[in-house]
Design a protein around this motif. Structure first.
Motif, mmCIF file in Angstrom:
data_model
loop_
_atom_site.group_PDB
_atom_site.id
_atom_site.type_symbol
_atom_site.label_atom_id
_atom_site.label_comp_id
_atom_site.label_asym_id
_atom_site.label_seq_id
_atom_site.Cartn_x
_atom_site.Cartn_y
_atom_site.Cartn_z
ATOM 1 N N LYS A 49 22.190 -21.549 22.150
ATOM 2 C CA LYS A 49 22.898 -20.385 22.682
ATOM 3 C C LYS A 49 24.412 -20.544 22.537
ATOM 4 N N TRP A 50 25.089 -19.405 22.565
ATOM 5 C CA TRP A 50 26.543 -19.399 22.509
ATOM 6 C C TRP A 50 27.119 -19.703 23.884
ATOM 7 N N MET A 51 28.087 -20.589 23.946
ATOM 8 C CA MET A 51 28.822 -20.824 25.191
ATOM 9 C C MET A 51 29.933 -19.784 25.280
ATOM 10 N N TYR A 52 30.015 -19.132 26.407
ATOM 11 C CA TYR A 52 30.986 -18.048 26.576
ATOM 12 C C TYR A 52 32.191 -18.515 27.382
ATOM 13 N N ILE A 53 33.373 -18.189 26.889
ATOM 14 C CA ILE A 53 34.612 -18.477 27.599
ATOM 15 C C ILE A 53 35.380 -17.176 27.751
ATOM 16 N N ASP A 54 35.700 -16.819 28.976
ATOM 17 C CA ASP A 54 36.463 -15.602 29.249
ATOM 18 C C ASP A 54 37.940 -15.902 29.012
ATOM 19 N N GLY A 55 38.436 -15.474 27.881
ATOM 20 C CA GLY A 55 39.815 -15.755 27.529
ATOM 21 C C GLY A 55 40.834 -15.064 28.403
ATOM 22 N N TYR A 85 33.258 -17.206 21.998
ATOM 23 C CA TYR A 85 31.900 -17.738 21.969
ATOM 24 C C TYR A 85 31.884 -18.958 21.058
ATOM 25 N N LEU A 86 31.235 -20.015 21.533
ATOM 26 C CA LEU A 86 31.255 -21.274 20.809
ATOM 27 C C LEU A 86 29.870 -21.912 20.792
ATOM 28 N N LYS A 87 29.492 -22.429 19.623
ATOM 29 C CA LYS A 87 28.279 -23.216 19.463
ATOM 30 C C LYS A 87 28.646 -24.515 18.774
ATOM 31 N N MET A 88 28.016 -25.612 19.156
ATOM 32 C CA MET A 88 28.197 -26.849 18.411
ATOM 33 C C MET A 88 26.983 -27.745 18.567
ATOM 34 N N ASP A 89 26.739 -28.560 17.550
ATOM 35 C CA ASP A 89 25.557 -29.417 17.583
ATOM 36 C C ASP A 89 25.870 -30.737 18.281
ATOM 37 N N LEU A 90 26.503 -30.635 19.420
ATOM 38 C CA LEU A 90 26.871 -31.800 20.215
ATOM 39 C C LEU A 90 26.176 -31.706 21.562
ATOM 40 N N PRO A 91 25.373 -32.685 21.941
ATOM 41 C CA PRO A 91 24.676 -32.617 23.222
ATOM 42 C C PRO A 91 25.664 -32.547 24.391
ATOM 43 N N LEU A 92 25.504 -31.529 25.208
ATOM 44 C CA LEU A 92 26.316 -31.382 26.417
ATOM 45 C C LEU A 92 25.370 -31.145 27.585
ATOM 46 N N PRO A 93 25.563 -31.815 28.684
ATOM 47 C CA PRO A 93 24.666 -31.666 29.832
ATOM 48 C C PRO A 93 24.542 -30.209 30.279
ATOM 49 N N LYS A 108 30.452 -9.204 15.634
ATOM 50 C CA LYS A 108 29.882 -8.650 16.860
ATOM 51 C C LYS A 108 29.688 -9.736 17.911
ATOM 52 N N LYS A 109 29.776 -9.324 19.154
ATOM 53 C CA LYS A 109 29.485 -10.246 20.247
ATOM 54 C C LYS A 109 27.987 -10.541 20.270
ATOM 55 N N PRO A 110 27.588 -11.752 20.596
ATOM 56 C CA PRO A 110 26.160 -12.061 20.712
ATOM 57 C C PRO A 110 25.524 -11.259 21.849
ATOM 58 N N ALA A 111 24.225 -11.031 21.742
ATOM 59 C CA ALA A 111 23.503 -10.357 22.819
ATOM 60 C C ALA A 111 23.526 -11.213 24.076
ATOM 61 N N ALA A 112 23.430 -10.562 25.229
ATOM 62 C CA ALA A 112 23.516 -11.278 26.506
ATOM 63 C C ALA A 112 22.507 -12.424 26.587
ATOM 64 N N GLY A 113 21.313 -12.204 26.041
ATOM 65 C CA GLY A 113 20.278 -13.236 26.094
ATOM 66 C C GLY A 113 20.565 -14.430 25.205
ATOM 67 N N GLU A 114 21.561 -14.314 24.343
ATOM 68 C CA GLU A 114 21.903 -15.403 23.435
ATOM 69 C C GLU A 114 23.117 -16.185 23.912
ATOM 70 N N THR A 115 23.588 -15.872 25.117
ATOM 71 C CA THR A 115 24.799 -16.526 25.614
ATOM 72 C C THR A 115 24.539 -17.283 26.910
#
Length: 269
Positions: free
Chosen positions: A134-140, A120-128, A250-257
């Motif tokens: 929210k957390w960006m989720y990547i399935d490793g 899970y990744l968050k950053m203060d960089l504008p992405l379209p 802990k993993k973020p809640a589904a609504g936060e991803t």
């Protein structure tokens, strides 16, 4: 966006250099010290390198088995750097990190969580199309964690087997050490591996310094990476503390991803 790509690369580079480098000049420890030759009839004295390496190996192994908090920083010869604060629980295969990354004239604040293969990744960089709250989720499990600049989830600081790559080692004080290691013998994430390859023979004698606390845990590791291609020389410093204290990740809640955008995933293809 070109600036977005630069920032994303900085995130990966920070992981590869600051977290995975988990980490003086090369010294020939076989050289005799004037006036200190052992008597010919006595058994050979233990090698200072061997003794120092044994102590370091014990400290690394002890650290790798417990939860901890850590800090990590990199200084890329004025071209940029990172500051990371986090916690890790190797037994739970989990780590968390708060990062401040400076690169390409930008400062990016980011947060990362890794639980098993979930990233899970968050950053203060504008992405379209991305909600910055929210957390960006990547399935490793569907990509190589090494391509994300991450080590094994049960070795968040990438310190396991570090001492297997040590070439020289010596004690410089009661709790301090210095030496060199061969980075080509380390299990380094993909992005870092490309940098190591570009270093040539210099990668086989990379200087490091380490400290060990009174309780036997590794408490600090500094690695000085030589320049590699377009990447300037980089100093990476890590500190470790709070050994064995409970860590809650802990993993973020589904609504936060949200799913990570394709443009981000493409960086790690």
């Amino acid at each position: 966006m070109k600036s977005s790509r630069s920032a994303l690369f900085a995130v990966v580079l920070s992981g590869a250099l600051a977290v995975t480098a988990a980490c003086g000049d090369k010294k020939d420890d076989s050289a005799a010290t004037p006036g200190a030759a052992a008597p010919a009839t006595s058994a050979a004295a233990p090698s200072p390198t061997a003794d120092a390496k044994a102590e370091l190996t014990a400290a690394f192994k002890k650290l790798a088995a417990v939860s901890m908090t850590y800090t990590a920083s990199t200084d890329t010869a004025g071209a940029g750097g990172t500051k990371i604060t986090g916690a890790a629980d190797p037994n739970a295969k989990a780590t968390s990190a708060t990062m401040v990354i400076t690169a390409a004239g930008q400062t990016i604040n980011a947060q990362m969580l890794v639980v098993n293969t979930d990233v899970y990744l968050k950053m203060d960089l504008p992405l379209p199309g991305v909600d910055a709250k929210k957390w960006m989720y990547i399935d490793g499990s569907k990509t190589s964690l090494s391509k994300l600049g991450l080590g094994s989830p049960d070795d968040p600081a990438n310190i396991k087997n570090f001492t297997d790559a040590v070439v020289t080692a010596e004690k410089t004080g009661a709790t301090s050490f210095k030496g060199t290691f061969d980075a080509t013998k380390r299990n380094i994430p993909a992005v870092g591996a490309q940098l190591i390859q570009s270093m040539g023979d210099a990668a086989k004698a990379i200087p490091f310094e380490a400290t060990v606390g009174a309780d036997g845990y590794l408490t600090g590791l500094t690695v000085k990476m030589p320049a590699a291609g377009q990447i300037p020389a980089t100093t990476s410093t890590q500190t470790f503390s709070d050994f064995g204290k409970p860590v809650t990740i802990k993993k973020p809640a589904a609504g936060e991803t949200q799913p990570a955008p394709a443009a981000l995933l493409a960086q790690f293809a």
